[in-house]
Design a protein around this motif. Structure first.
Motif, PDB file in Angstrom:
ATOM      1  N   TYR A 150       0.833  -1.204   0.000  1.00 55.27           N
ATOM      2  CA  TYR A 150       0.000   0.000   0.000  1.00 55.27           C
ATOM      3  C   TYR A 150       0.869   1.255   0.000  1.00 55.27           C
ATOM      4  O   TYR A 150       1.926   1.300   0.618  1.00 55.27           O
ATOM      5  N   TYR A 151       0.376   2.287  -0.660  1.00 53.45           N
ATOM      6  CA  TYR A 151       1.089   3.560  -0.677  1.00 53.45           C
ATOM      7  C   TYR A 151       0.875   4.313   0.627  1.00 53.45           C
ATOM      8  O   TYR A 151      -0.157   4.185   1.288  1.00 53.45           O
ATOM      9  N   SER A 166       0.529   8.040   2.610  1.00 55.40           N
ATOM     10  CA  SER A 166       0.192   9.443   2.441  1.00 55.40           C
ATOM     11  C   SER A 166       0.904  10.201   3.553  1.00 55.40           C
ATOM     12  O   SER A 166       1.234   9.629   4.594  1.00 55.40           O
ATOM     13  N   TYR A 212       1.326  13.857   5.939  1.00 49.72           N
ATOM     14  CA  TYR A 212       0.588  14.964   6.540  1.00 49.72           C
ATOM     15  C   TYR A 212       1.552  15.890   7.265  1.00 49.72           C
ATOM     16  O   TYR A 212       2.443  15.434   7.979  1.00 49.72           O
ATOM     17  N   PRO A 240      -3.898  18.445  10.954  1.00 50.60           N
ATOM     18  CA  PRO A 240      -2.977  17.983   9.915  1.00 50.60           C
ATOM     19  C   PRO A 240      -3.446  18.395   8.530  1.00 50.60           C
ATOM     20  O   PRO A 240      -4.648  18.551   8.286  1.00 50.60           O
ATOM     21  N   LEU A 252      -2.874  17.331   4.391  1.00 44.66           N
ATOM     22  CA  LEU A 252      -2.340  16.358   3.437  1.00 44.66           C
ATOM     23  C   LEU A 252      -1.360  17.057   2.499  1.00 44.66           C
ATOM     24  O   LEU A 252      -1.696  18.076   1.890  1.00 44.66           O
ATOM     25  N   TYR A 272       0.209  12.109  -1.501  1.00 44.58           N
ATOM     26  CA  TYR A 272      -0.510  10.837  -1.456  1.00 44.58           C
ATOM     27  C   TYR A 272      -0.208  10.039  -2.709  1.00 44.58           C
ATOM     28  O   TYR A 272       0.167  10.587  -3.745  1.00 44.58           O
ATOM     29  N   GLY A 273      -0.333   8.723  -2.579  1.00 44.42           N
ATOM     30  CA  GLY A 273      -0.089   7.846  -3.718  1.00 44.42           C
ATOM     31  C   GLY A 273       1.371   7.815  -4.123  1.00 44.42           C
ATOM     32  O   GLY A 273       2.272   8.010  -3.313  1.00 44.42           O
ATOM     33  N   LYS A 274       1.602   7.571  -5.404  1.00 41.39           N
ATOM     34  CA  LYS A 274       2.965   7.448  -5.899  1.00 41.39           C
ATOM     35  C   LYS A 274       3.729   8.754  -5.670  1.00 41.39           C
ATOM     36  O   LYS A 274       4.874   8.763  -5.207  1.00 41.39           O
ATOM     37  N   TYR A 316       3.692  13.304   9.452  1.00 42.76           N
ATOM     38  CA  TYR A 316       3.227  11.947   9.723  1.00 42.76           C
ATOM     39  C   TYR A 316       2.968  11.203   8.417  1.00 42.76           C
ATOM     40  O   TYR A 316       2.387  11.760   7.480  1.00 42.76           O
ATOM     41  N   LYS A 332       1.006   7.795   6.775  1.00 43.61           N
ATOM     42  CA  LYS A 332      -0.161   6.962   7.056  1.00 43.61           C
ATOM     43  C   LYS A 332      -0.318   5.950   5.935  1.00 43.61           C
ATOM     44  O   LYS A 332      -0.056   6.247   4.775  1.00 43.61           O
ATOM     45  N   ARG A 392      -2.322   1.727   5.122  1.00 46.61           N
ATOM     46  CA  ARG A 392      -3.063   0.613   5.696  1.00 46.61           C
ATOM     47  C   ARG A 392      -2.080  -0.238   6.499  1.00 46.61           C
ATOM     48  O   ARG A 392      -0.878  -0.170   6.294  1.00 46.61           O
ATOM     49  N   TRP A 432      -6.182   1.281   9.234  1.00 46.78           N
ATOM     50  CA  TRP A 432      -5.231   2.321   8.869  1.00 46.78           C
ATOM     51  C   TRP A 432      -4.337   2.625  10.058  1.00 46.78           C
ATOM     52  O   TRP A 432      -4.745   2.430  11.220  1.00 46.78           O
ATOM     53  N   PHE A 477      -0.997   5.342  11.504  1.00 51.78           N
ATOM     54  CA  PHE A 477      -0.090   6.468  11.323  1.00 51.78           C
ATOM     55  C   PHE A 477       1.294   6.097  11.861  1.00 51.78           C
ATOM     56  O   PHE A 477       1.408   5.331  12.829  1.00 51.78           O
TER      57      PHE A 477
END
Lengths: 108, 124
Positions: free
Chosen positions: A30-31, A33, A35, A43, A45, A48-50, A86, A88, A90, A97, A99
């Protein structure tokens, strides 16, 4: 204890590049993310993702991932980047989920 | 612009139940694209995911809190709620609600909108 491990503190000279890392087995599937949290604020964002940045996040913030490690890189750190960061993702089961413990970034 | 706002008592007695509500405005809580979650942060400490809910009512809880947590959704009011039972001083924290977005295969998930947070103190 967190399934995602971060260094508690990192420092960077103004204008230099800093990488904040996050390690965990779940990052192989899982990727992460990322914060940013400043004192007394919720917080925000930043990645996120790649390597995706929400609207309004400066392009000096970037993300990457390799194996069980995700990284947040700030290229040309500014004074306003001083904050807690931070990760985060899964957890290993994929059903929850989690952190990371957070990294306090100091800009010198 | 989506906004989330937490509400509820700021002081709860030990052994009682903490109850918070998150009101979502500027968007529908019934969107199939998102989950909704609760996160907390004890004073001076890091973030802890408490649980998440889908508009259909499917819930996911932090295993360390599962026995005490209930999250529910009220689509008619565009709200979701948190109940944490048998609280102790260790539950004193700022509680945030947030929207959880994910990609089609659910390998990318992220909290993209957050409430401002509300401090809940557990004390007699």
């Amino acid at each position: 204890s967190s399934e995602l491990t971060q260094d508690p503190a990192v420092s960077v000279a103004l204008g230099q590049t800093v990488r904040i890392t996050c390690q965990g087995d779940s990052l192989r599937s899982y990727y992460a993310s990322w914060y940013q949290q400043k004192p007394g604020q919720a917080p925000v964002l930043v990645i996120y993702g790649k390597n995706n940045r929400p609207s309004g996040i400066p392009d000096r913030f970037s993300g990457s991932s390799s194996g069980n490690t995700a990284s947040l890189t700030i290229t040309g750190a500014q004074a306003e980047d001083e904050a807690d960061y931070y990760c985060k993702s899964r957890d290993s089961s994929g059903n929850h989920w989690v952190f990371g413990g957070g990294t306090k970034l100091t800009v010198l | 612009q989506l906004q989330l706002q937490e509400s509820g008592p700021g002081l709860v007695k030990p052994s009682e139940t903490l109850s918070l509500t998150c009101t979502v405005s500027g968007g529908s809580i019934s969107s199939s694209s998102y989950y909704w979650g609760w996160i907390r942060q004890p004073p001076g400490k890091g973030l802890e995911w408490i649980g998440s809910i889908y508009y259909s009512g499917s819930t996911y809880y932090n295993p360390s809190l599962k026995s005490r947590v209930t999250i529910s959704v009220d689509t008619s009011k565009n709200q979701f709620s948190l109940k944490l039972s048998s609280v102790t001083a260790a539950d004193t924290a700022v509680y945030y609600c947030a929207r959880l977005a994910q990609d089609m295969v659910a390998t990318i998930t992220y909290f993209d909108y957050w409430g401002q947070g509300t401090l809940v103190t557990v004390s007699s």
